[in-house]
Design an enzyme around this catalytic site. Structure first.
Site, PDB file in Angstrom:
ATOM      1  N   TYR A  61     -39.432 -22.880  43.159  1.00 25.46           N
ATOM      2  CA  TYR A  61     -38.739 -22.145  44.047  1.00 25.46           C
ATOM      3  C   TYR A  61     -38.859 -22.839  45.355  1.00 25.46           C
ATOM      4  O   TYR A  61     -39.660 -22.443  46.089  1.00 25.46           O
ATOM      5  CB  TYR A  61     -38.406 -20.847  44.131  1.00 25.46           C
ATOM      6  CG  TYR A  61     -38.319 -20.018  42.777  1.00 25.46           C
ATOM      7  CD1 TYR A  61     -37.306 -20.836  41.724  1.00 25.46           C
ATOM      8  CD2 TYR A  61     -38.661 -18.784  42.491  1.00 25.46           C
ATOM      9  CE1 TYR A  61     -37.072 -20.206  40.463  1.00 25.46           C
ATOM     10  CE2 TYR A  61     -38.337 -18.097  41.344  1.00 25.46           C
ATOM     11  CZ  TYR A  61     -37.633 -18.786  40.448  1.00 25.46           C
ATOM     12  OH  TYR A  61     -37.322 -18.282  39.080  1.00 25.46           O
ATOM     13  N   ARG A 207     -25.198 -13.531  37.827  1.00 22.22           N
ATOM     14  CA  ARG A 207     -25.590 -14.493  39.038  1.00 22.22           C
ATOM     15  C   ARG A 207     -24.645 -14.012  40.168  1.00 22.22           C
ATOM     16  O   ARG A 207     -24.137 -14.981  41.026  1.00 22.22           O
ATOM     17  CB  ARG A 207     -24.955 -15.772  38.655  1.00 22.22           C
ATOM     18  CG  ARG A 207     -25.659 -16.228  37.226  1.00 22.22           C
ATOM     19  CD  ARG A 207     -26.847 -16.600  37.474  1.00 22.22           C
ATOM     20  NE  ARG A 207     -27.818 -17.416  36.131  1.00 22.22           N
ATOM     21  CZ  ARG A 207     -28.650 -18.269  36.299  1.00 22.22           C
ATOM     22  NH1 ARG A 207     -29.213 -18.239  37.431  1.00 22.22           N
ATOM     23  NH2 ARG A 207     -29.200 -18.891  34.881  1.00 22.22           N
ATOM     24  N   PHE A 210     -20.916  -9.727  39.357  1.00 19.67           N
ATOM     25  CA  PHE A 210     -20.644  -8.196  39.229  1.00 19.67           C
ATOM     26  C   PHE A 210     -21.200  -7.577  40.621  1.00 19.67           C
ATOM     27  O   PHE A 210     -21.062  -6.200  40.713  1.00 19.67           O
ATOM     28  CB  PHE A 210     -21.277  -7.541  38.095  1.00 19.67           C
ATOM     29  CG  PHE A 210     -20.597  -8.143  36.783  1.00 19.67           C
ATOM     30  CD1 PHE A 210     -19.626  -7.642  36.546  1.00 19.67           C
ATOM     31  CD2 PHE A 210     -21.313  -8.885  35.971  1.00 19.67           C
ATOM     32  CE1 PHE A 210     -18.500  -8.122  35.398  1.00 19.67           C
ATOM     33  CE2 PHE A 210     -20.531  -9.450  34.728  1.00 19.67           C
ATOM     34  CZ  PHE A 210     -19.239  -8.896  34.624  1.00 19.67           C
TER      35      PHE A 210
END
Length: 339
Positions: A61, A207, A210
């Site tokens: 990351y 992702r 929602f």
């Protein structure tokens, strides 16, 4: 904080984590530019004080900058309050599970995180050219040396999970699991449960779909990884908007948000499941925590699954799909090169 966050046992080796974790990737990469460091440190501290103690990162990351952020956030006595998970195995566009790299990657993560040990160390993606027994052998040594407490796999096939677990117990398998991504339910999740392995769900909010709704696709930054996901493409998003609207209607009836409904569905899958929704805002963190208080009946779970089954689009484009658990088998140990 009004919602108490219980602890759950992850796997069978003794690791206990908060029933909901915090995915930290989006603070540094994946979803646009890195967020302001002081704000993210404040968010992490707030999460820990609120009872979320399971923090998820990776050397990939950034790369690297998310681990460095976590190191800064865990100063001042916070390290002892958390279960820290990180990952290795992704070297740019390559995937590597060779023993020398396992050792070097762990040393580098320990240094960046500024810790003496890693609670849960995952193989981020499976090296399909190196027998999993070889990679696991190197990880087992790290456990014996006290640098790693527990071992995990990410995006691993049932066969790979079994072979890895035979070398050293696997504590957790991380995979994408939500009520719009359920392909692991047929084989991966039953394998984990048979072997007593915990399940860590990334992407539990679809992702962000929602959480934000279909409008999420309107303002994605150029370097946002979601721009390539099939479910977000024009040929699918209009259809998926209808699914979101049905979920939203159900959430309104329940007196909760769509994101809380999505997380509640996962919390109802069993006490061996820990979702790790990511966020960069305290408001969203509080919203996610409240999902632990949402109770679903069997009929509501069935209704939700029926609605979500209409979602259109694969998880990834073909070139990225090749790195998922469906293709994550390794050569037999007998095929490993001998010195």
């Amino acid at each position: 904080m009004s919602t108490a966050i219980k602890k759950i046992k992850l796997g069978s080796q003794g690791l206990e984590v908060s029933a909901q974790g915090l995915g930290c990737m989006g603070m540094s990469s994946g979803f646009g530019p890195p967020k302001p460091e002081p704000d993210m440190i404040e968010l992490i501290h707030y999460a820990i004080r609120s009872g979320i103690t399971f923090l998820d990162t990776s050397d990939f990351y950034g790369p690297h900058i998310n681990e460095i952020l976590l190191a800064k956030a865990l100063k001042g006595g916070y390290r002892e309050k958390v279960q820290l998970a990180t990952k290795f195995g992704r070297k740019g566009s390559e995937i590597c599970g060779e023993p020398e790299y396992v050792k070097a990657a762990c040393q580098a993560s320990l240094k960046r995180l500024d810790v003496h040990y890693i609670d849960l160390y995952y193989i981020h993606r499976i090296d399909t050219t190196t027998p999993i027994e070889i990679t696991m052998g190197a990880l087992k040594k790290l456990v014996e040396e006290g640098k790693v407490k527990y071992i995990g796999l990410s995006e691993a096939s049932p066969e790979t999970i079994r072979r890895a677990h035979a070398v050293h117990p696997i504590t957790a398998v991380q995979l994408e699991w939500s009520f719009w991504t359920r392909d692991a339910e047929e084989s991966v999740i039953p394998t984990c449960r048979e072997l007593g392995i915990g399940i860590v769900s990334f992407g539990p909010l679809g992702r962000g779909f929602f959480a934000t709704g279909p409008k999420i696709v309107e303002n994605l930054p150029t370097n946002d990884c979601r721009k390539i996901l099939p479910k977000f493409q024009p040929e699918n998003i209009e259809h998926n908007k209808n699914v979101y609207n049905l979920v939203s209607e159900m959430a309104t009836r329940k007196g909760c948000t769509t994101s809380q409904l999505a997380l509640a569905w996962l919390h109802h899958q069993g006490d061996d499941v820990c979702p790790i929704p990511g966020t960069t805002k305290i408001e969203n963190l509080n919203n996610n925590i409240k999902a632990l208080s949402v109770k679903l009946t069997h009929e509501e779970i069935v209704e939700l699954e029926t609605i979500a089954s209409a979602i259109k689009g694969d998880r990834y484009p073909p070139e990225y799909e090749a790195q998922t658990w469906k293709y994550a088998n390794t050569p037999p140990l007998s095929a490993w090169k001998t010195e």
